[in-house]
Design a protein around this motif. Structure first.
Motif, PDB file in Angstrom:
ATOM      1  N   UNK A 111       5.295   8.063   3.313  1.00  0.00           N
ATOM      2  CA  UNK A 111       4.147   8.865   3.356  1.00  0.00           C
ATOM      3  C   UNK A 111       3.369   8.746   4.368  1.00  0.00           C
ATOM      4  N   UNK A 112       2.819   7.409   4.608  1.00  0.00           N
ATOM      5  CA  UNK A 112       1.655   7.175   5.778  1.00  0.00           C
ATOM      6  C   UNK A 112       2.367   6.851   6.995  1.00  0.00           C
ATOM      7  N   UNK A 113       3.521   6.458   7.084  1.00  0.00           N
ATOM      8  CA  UNK A 113       4.324   6.028   8.102  1.00  0.00           C
ATOM      9  C   UNK A 113       3.775   4.705   8.725  1.00  0.00           C
ATOM     10  N   UNK A 114       3.208   3.919   7.654  1.00  0.00           N
ATOM     11  CA  UNK A 114       2.936   2.454   8.042  1.00  0.00           C
ATOM     12  C   UNK A 114       4.078   1.443   7.683  1.00  0.00           C
ATOM     13  N   UNK A 115       4.164   0.410   8.598  1.00  0.00           N
ATOM     14  CA  UNK A 115       4.864  -0.781   8.238  1.00  0.00           C
ATOM     15  C   UNK A 115       3.829  -1.874   7.620  1.00  0.00           C
ATOM     16  N   UNK A 116       2.630  -1.552   7.813  1.00  0.00           N
ATOM     17  CA  UNK A 116       1.788  -2.539   6.949  1.00  0.00           C
ATOM     18  C   UNK A 116       0.556  -1.698   6.843  1.00  0.00           C
ATOM     19  N   UNK A 117      -0.253  -2.131   5.786  1.00  0.00           N
ATOM     20  CA  UNK A 117      -1.375  -1.368   5.436  1.00  0.00           C
ATOM     21  C   UNK A 117      -2.037  -1.887   3.962  1.00  0.00           C
ATOM     22  N   UNK A 118      -3.168  -1.062   3.653  1.00  0.00           N
ATOM     23  CA  UNK A 118      -3.847  -1.622   2.328  1.00  0.00           C
ATOM     24  C   UNK A 118      -3.204  -0.948   1.216  1.00  0.00           C
ATOM     25  N   UNK A 119      -2.548  -1.642   0.050  1.00  0.00           N
ATOM     26  CA  UNK A 119      -1.970  -1.140  -0.941  1.00  0.00           C
ATOM     27  C   UNK A 119      -2.899  -0.046  -1.834  1.00  0.00           C
ATOM     28  N   UNK A 120      -4.158  -0.507  -1.835  1.00  0.00           N
ATOM     29  CA  UNK A 120      -5.003   0.367  -2.576  1.00  0.00           C
ATOM     30  C   UNK A 120      -5.220   1.637  -1.989  1.00  0.00           C
ATOM     31  N   UNK A 121      -4.834   1.923  -0.736  1.00  0.00           N
ATOM     32  CA  UNK A 121      -4.666   3.347  -0.315  1.00  0.00           C
ATOM     33  C   UNK A 121      -3.804   4.132  -1.238  1.00  0.00           C
ATOM     34  N   UNK A 122      -2.818   3.768  -1.774  1.00  0.00           N
ATOM     35  CA  UNK A 122      -1.841   4.377  -2.477  1.00  0.00           C
ATOM     36  C   UNK A 122      -2.175   4.505  -3.795  1.00  0.00           C
ATOM     37  N   UNK A 123      -2.947   3.540  -4.254  1.00  0.00           N
ATOM     38  CA  UNK A 123      -3.503   3.444  -5.627  1.00  0.00           C
ATOM     39  C   UNK A 123      -4.461   4.654  -5.810  1.00  0.00           C
ATOM     40  N   UNK A 124      -5.462   4.622  -4.815  1.00  0.00           N
ATOM     41  CA  UNK A 124      -6.440   5.720  -4.789  1.00  0.00           C
ATOM     42  C   UNK A 124      -5.828   7.197  -4.887  1.00  0.00           C
ATOM     43  N   UNK A 125      -4.973   7.284  -3.836  1.00  0.00           N
ATOM     44  CA  UNK A 125      -4.386   8.677  -3.850  1.00  0.00           C
ATOM     45  C   UNK A 125      -3.483   8.855  -4.870  1.00  0.00           C
ATOM     46  N   UNK A 126      -2.899   7.991  -5.567  1.00  0.00           N
ATOM     47  CA  UNK A 126      -2.085   8.457  -6.820  1.00  0.00           C
ATOM     48  C   UNK A 126      -3.192   8.790  -7.748  1.00  0.00           C
TER      49      UNK A 126
END
Length: 234
Positions: free
Chosen positions: A187-202
């Motif tokens: 969804x973000x196209x990131x190979x690395x990143x902060x997992x909490x980004x997904x938690x908040x969007x969910x």
């Protein structure tokens, strides 16, 4: 992964630290972006009401109007990609920024190349052509990919661009357990990143698609594994 330069896209930087503002502005200009630099939140608020850039890079702590309020103002009327910059690097601070509608979050100090990669990723996702898929239904949801319109039992659901992309990805993978890393990559196209980004969007997505976000029927948590969208309901 090599960061590609801009193609004249407009980036607004709102940052009260003159050194950070200048260094970031010069770096992005040198890579093909058109950059506007502002130091005051109230001035930025007026500028954003008059005209929106392609990406907003926003410091969280600003004089006049703070970054949280600016983010809220923009989100009321636009899905403009927003990256928050802040000296507050804790997980709680990151989640706070994302809760206010930011698409991404970088804690200071950060690498210029990483910021450029994040900007390029947001622009790439936004510029991808609309899906040629015909409208389709999944459970009570009807999706029109051409117009990015989603309804639930006939009532339209208002989603930001990122929330729409996340929901569409879930709809296309029913009953499959998806890790936060899977979602960041697809969804973000990131190979690395902060997992909490997904938690908040969910969490934000559940508030819009579920009758009771605290007891979700469709977007379920698989503890220790990720999330699963079920067409049958819980």
């Amino acid at each position: 992964m090599e960061a590609k330069g801009g193609r004249g896209e407009r980036v607004m930087i709102v940052e009260d630290d003159a050194t950070v503002r200048t260094v970031v502005g010069d770096y992005l200009r040198g890579r093909g972006y058109r950059v506007t630099q502002l130091a005051d939140g109230r001035e930025a608020s007026d500028a954003l009401r008059a005209d929106l850039p392609d990406v907003l890079v926003l410091d969280r702590m600003l004089p006049g109007v703070d970054g949280d309020e600016l983010c809220r103002q923009v989100r009321e009327r636009s899905d403009l990609p927003i990256i928050m910059l802040t000296a507050l690097g804790s997980a709680g601070a990151r989640i706070d920024g994302l809760e206010r509608g930011a698409d991404d979050y970088l804690a200071k100090p950060f690498a210029m190349r990483e910021l450029q990669l994040r900007i390029a990723g947001l622009l790439r996702r936004r510029s991808e052509p609309s899906s040629p898929l015909a409208p389709f239904s999944v459970g009570p949801f009807r999706i029109d990919p051409a117009t990015h319109r989603i309804t639930r039992h006939g009532a339209e659901i208002s989603l930001t661009a990122r929330e729409y992309e996340l929901f569409l990805f879930l709809l296309r993978n029913p009953d499959r357990v998806l890790s936060r890393e899977d979602i960041l990559r697809d969804v973000w196209g990131w190979s690395f990143g902060e997992p909490s980004t997904v938690t908040v969007h969910v969490r934000r997505l559940r508030e819009k698609i579920e009758c009771d976000p605290q007891v979700p029927e469709y977007l379920l948590t698989e503890w220790g594994a990720g999330y699963r969208f079920t067409t049958a309901g819980a």
